[in-house]
Design a protein around this motif. Structure first.
Motif, PDB file in Angstrom:
ATOM      1  N   PRO A  11       0.251  19.104  -6.003  1.00  0.00           N
ATOM      2  CA  PRO A  11      -0.250  19.333  -7.368  1.00  0.00           C
ATOM      3  C   PRO A  11      -1.237  18.234  -7.772  1.00  0.00           C
ATOM      4  O   PRO A  11      -1.036  17.055  -7.457  1.00  0.00           O
ATOM      5  N   LYS A  12      -2.305  18.623  -8.455  1.00  0.00           N
ATOM      6  CA  LYS A  12      -3.350  17.675  -8.836  1.00  0.00           C
ATOM      7  C   LYS A  12      -2.796  16.509  -9.644  1.00  0.00           C
ATOM      8  O   LYS A  12      -3.180  15.363  -9.445  1.00  0.00           O
ATOM      9  N   GLU A  13      -1.904  16.797 -10.556  1.00  0.00           N
ATOM     10  CA  GLU A  13      -1.342  15.740 -11.399  1.00  0.00           C
ATOM     11  C   GLU A  13      -0.551  14.740 -10.558  1.00  0.00           C
ATOM     12  O   GLU A  13      -0.613  13.529 -10.788  1.00  0.00           O
ATOM     13  N   THR A  14       0.167  15.219  -9.569  1.00  0.00           N
ATOM     14  CA  THR A  14       0.923  14.331  -8.678  1.00  0.00           C
ATOM     15  C   THR A  14      -0.025  13.429  -7.901  1.00  0.00           C
ATOM     16  O   THR A  14       0.217  12.223  -7.774  1.00  0.00           O
ATOM     17  N   VAL A  15      -1.114  13.994  -7.405  1.00  0.00           N
ATOM     18  CA  VAL A  15      -2.099  13.215  -6.656  1.00  0.00           C
ATOM     19  C   VAL A  15      -2.731  12.166  -7.562  1.00  0.00           C
ATOM     20  O   VAL A  15      -2.880  11.005  -7.188  1.00  0.00           O
ATOM     21  N   ARG A  16      -3.075  12.551  -8.784  1.00  0.00           N
ATOM     22  CA  ARG A  16      -3.687  11.617  -9.734  1.00  0.00           C
ATOM     23  C   ARG A  16      -2.758  10.436  -9.993  1.00  0.00           C
ATOM     24  O   ARG A  16      -3.165   9.281  -9.929  1.00  0.00           O
ATOM     25  N   ARG A  17      -1.483  10.731 -10.263  1.00  0.00           N
ATOM     26  CA  ARG A  17      -0.528   9.664 -10.557  1.00  0.00           C
ATOM     27  C   ARG A  17      -0.275   8.794  -9.327  1.00  0.00           C
ATOM     28  O   ARG A  17      -0.157   7.571  -9.437  1.00  0.00           O
ATOM     29  N   ALA A  18      -0.210   9.419  -8.153  1.00  0.00           N
ATOM     30  CA  ALA A  18       0.011   8.667  -6.921  1.00  0.00           C
ATOM     31  C   ALA A  18      -1.171   7.742  -6.621  1.00  0.00           C
ATOM     32  O   ALA A  18      -0.981   6.619  -6.150  1.00  0.00           O
ATOM     33  N   LYS A  19      -2.387   8.199  -6.909  1.00  0.00           N
ATOM     34  CA  LYS A  19      -3.565   7.349  -6.705  1.00  0.00           C
ATOM     35  C   LYS A  19      -3.490   6.104  -7.585  1.00  0.00           C
ATOM     36  O   LYS A  19      -3.817   5.003  -7.147  1.00  0.00           O
ATOM     37  N   HIS A  20      -3.041   6.280  -8.815  1.00  0.00           N
ATOM     38  CA  HIS A  20      -2.914   5.134  -9.718  1.00  0.00           C
ATOM     39  C   HIS A  20      -1.888   4.128  -9.178  1.00  0.00           C
ATOM     40  O   HIS A  20      -2.113   2.915  -9.220  1.00  0.00           O
ATOM     41  N   ILE A  21      -0.777   4.647  -8.679  1.00  0.00           N
ATOM     42  CA  ILE A  21       0.243   3.759  -8.105  1.00  0.00           C
ATOM     43  C   ILE A  21      -0.333   3.020  -6.898  1.00  0.00           C
ATOM     44  O   ILE A  21      -0.132   1.811  -6.740  1.00  0.00           O
ATOM     45  N   ALA A  22      -1.043   3.744  -6.045  1.00  0.00           N
ATOM     46  CA  ALA A  22      -1.641   3.128  -4.850  1.00  0.00           C
ATOM     47  C   ALA A  22      -2.608   2.016  -5.252  1.00  0.00           C
ATOM     48  O   ALA A  22      -2.579   0.922  -4.676  1.00  0.00           O
ATOM     49  N   ILE A  23      -3.435   2.264  -6.259  1.00  0.00           N
ATOM     50  CA  ILE A  23      -4.392   1.256  -6.725  1.00  0.00           C
ATOM     51  C   ILE A  23      -3.648   0.027  -7.237  1.00  0.00           C
ATOM     52  O   ILE A  23      -4.001  -1.113  -6.920  1.00  0.00           O
ATOM     53  N   GLU A  24      -2.572   0.251  -8.004  1.00  0.00           N
ATOM     54  CA  GLU A  24      -1.783  -0.874  -8.527  1.00  0.00           C
ATOM     55  C   GLU A  24      -1.180  -1.704  -7.393  1.00  0.00           C
ATOM     56  O   GLU A  24      -0.981  -2.905  -7.539  1.00  0.00           O
ATOM     57  N   ARG A  25      -0.890  -1.051  -6.287  1.00  0.00           N
ATOM     58  CA  ARG A  25      -0.293  -1.748  -5.144  1.00  0.00           C
ATOM     59  C   ARG A  25      -1.335  -2.260  -4.161  1.00  0.00           C
ATOM     60  O   ARG A  25      -0.999  -2.795  -3.110  1.00  0.00           O
ATOM     61  N   GLY A  26      -2.581  -2.053  -4.488  1.00  0.00           N
ATOM     62  CA  GLY A  26      -3.659  -2.574  -3.652  1.00  0.00           C
ATOM     63  C   GLY A  26      -3.826  -1.858  -2.336  1.00  0.00           C
ATOM     64  O   GLY A  26      -4.162  -2.474  -1.326  1.00  0.00           O
ATOM     65  N   THR A  27      -3.583  -0.565  -2.336  1.00  0.00           N
ATOM     66  CA  THR A  27      -3.717   0.205  -1.105  1.00  0.00           C
ATOM     67  C   THR A  27      -4.378   1.546  -1.417  1.00  0.00           C
ATOM     68  O   THR A  27      -4.653   1.873  -2.567  1.00  0.00           O
ATOM     69  N   SER A  28      -4.623   2.313  -0.394  1.00  0.00           N
ATOM     70  CA  SER A  28      -5.189   3.652  -0.562  1.00  0.00           C
ATOM     71  C   SER A  28      -4.061   4.659  -0.749  1.00  0.00           C
ATOM     72  O   SER A  28      -2.887   4.356  -0.497  1.00  0.00           O
ATOM     73  N   LEU A  29      -4.431   5.839  -1.165  1.00  0.00           N
ATOM     74  CA  LEU A  29      -3.441   6.905  -1.284  1.00  0.00           C
ATOM     75  C   LEU A  29      -2.826   7.185   0.085  1.00  0.00           C
ATOM     76  O   LEU A  29      -1.604   7.349   0.208  1.00  0.00           O
ATOM     77  N   SER A  30      -3.641   7.191   1.109  1.00  0.00           N
ATOM     78  CA  SER A  30      -3.151   7.427   2.467  1.00  0.00           C
ATOM     79  C   SER A  30      -2.159   6.338   2.875  1.00  0.00           C
ATOM     80  O   SER A  30      -1.089   6.625   3.421  1.00  0.00           O
ATOM     81  N   GLY A  31      -2.502   5.086   2.596  1.00  0.00           N
ATOM     82  CA  GLY A  31      -1.605   3.978   2.924  1.00  0.00           C
ATOM     83  C   GLY A  31      -0.308   4.045   2.146  1.00  0.00           C
ATOM     84  O   GLY A  31       0.772   3.766   2.675  1.00  0.00           O
ATOM     85  N   PHE A  32      -0.417   4.403   0.867  1.00  0.00           N
ATOM     86  CA  PHE A  32       0.771   4.536   0.013  1.00  0.00           C
ATOM     87  C   PHE A  32       1.702   5.622   0.548  1.00  0.00           C
ATOM     88  O   PHE A  32       2.908   5.408   0.695  1.00  0.00           O
ATOM     89  N   LEU A  33       1.141   6.782   0.884  1.00  0.00           N
ATOM     90  CA  LEU A  33       1.954   7.885   1.407  1.00  0.00           C
ATOM     91  C   LEU A  33       2.540   7.534   2.771  1.00  0.00           C
ATOM     92  O   LEU A  33       3.700   7.860   3.056  1.00  0.00           O
ATOM     93  N   ALA A  34       1.769   6.853   3.603  1.00  0.00           N
ATOM     94  CA  ALA A  34       2.273   6.454   4.924  1.00  0.00           C
ATOM     95  C   ALA A  34       3.476   5.531   4.770  1.00  0.00           C
ATOM     96  O   ALA A  34       4.484   5.696   5.472  1.00  0.00           O
ATOM     97  N   LYS A  35       3.384   4.581   3.836  1.00  0.00           N
ATOM     98  CA  LYS A  35       4.499   3.655   3.625  1.00  0.00           C
ATOM     99  C   LYS A  35       5.736   4.404   3.118  1.00  0.00           C
ATOM    100  O   LYS A  35       6.856   4.145   3.563  1.00  0.00           O
ATOM    101  N   LEU A  36       5.551   5.340   2.190  1.00  0.00           N
ATOM    102  CA  LEU A  36       6.684   6.125   1.690  1.00  0.00           C
ATOM    103  C   LEU A  36       7.346   6.917   2.811  1.00  0.00           C
ATOM    104  O   LEU A  36       8.587   6.959   2.906  1.00  0.00           O
ATOM    105  N   LEU A  37       6.538   7.520   3.672  1.00  0.00           N
ATOM    106  CA  LEU A  37       7.095   8.297   4.780  1.00  0.00           C
ATOM    107  C   LEU A  37       7.791   7.401   5.795  1.00  0.00           C
ATOM    108  O   LEU A  37       8.851   7.761   6.320  1.00  0.00           O
ATOM    109  N   GLU A  38       7.223   6.230   6.059  1.00  0.00           N
ATOM    110  CA  GLU A  38       7.870   5.285   6.975  1.00  0.00           C
ATOM    111  C   GLU A  38       9.235   4.863   6.438  1.00  0.00           C
ATOM    112  O   GLU A  38      10.223   4.816   7.173  1.00  0.00           O
ATOM    113  N   GLU A  39       9.292   4.540   5.140  1.00  0.00           N
ATOM    114  CA  GLU A  39      10.553   4.129   4.527  1.00  0.00           C
ATOM    115  C   GLU A  39      11.584   5.258   4.567  1.00  0.00           C
ATOM    116  O   GLU A  39      12.756   5.030   4.862  1.00  0.00           O
ATOM    117  N   ALA A  40      11.148   6.481   4.263  1.00  0.00           N
ATOM    118  CA  ALA A  40      12.060   7.633   4.255  1.00  0.00           C
ATOM    119  C   ALA A  40      12.604   7.897   5.656  1.00  0.00           C
ATOM    120  O   ALA A  40      13.807   8.142   5.825  1.00  0.00           O
TER     121      ALA A  40
END
Length: 81
Positions: A11-40
């Motif tokens: 969903p577009k809204e989920t992607v938008r919010r996830a991008k903001h989180i990634a920016i706050e963490r100093g990473t890309s959306l791809s990097g943020f999602l990769a880290k979440l999947l690695e942790e899971a």
């Protein structure tokens, strides 16, 4: 580490919010999602290992009773006035 491209439909809204989180963490959306999947996947593997160990312990152990019960069924349900 070898990488593989993956296409996701989110969903577009989920992607938008996830991008903001990634920016706050100093990473890309791809990097943020990769880290979440690695942790899971790490948590899931850890859980499966613990489950396997505990099931083995239950199968192989007498839980400290040495095969004898020190109580009767009636003792567990004894009623007191």
């Amino acid at each position: 580490m070898e990488y593989q491209n993956v296409t996701l439909s989110l969903p577009k809204e989920t992607v938008r919010r996830a991008k903001h989180i990634a920016i706050e963490r100093g990473t890309s959306l791809s990097g943020f999602l990769a880290k979440l999947l690695e942790e899971a996947t790490r948590r899931e593997e850890s859980y499966r290992g613990a489950k396997k160990r505990h099931l083995h312990m239950l199968r192989e152990s007498d839980l400290g009773t040495q095969g004898r019960l020190s109580w009767r069924r009636g003792d567990l349900h004894e009623r007191r006035p």
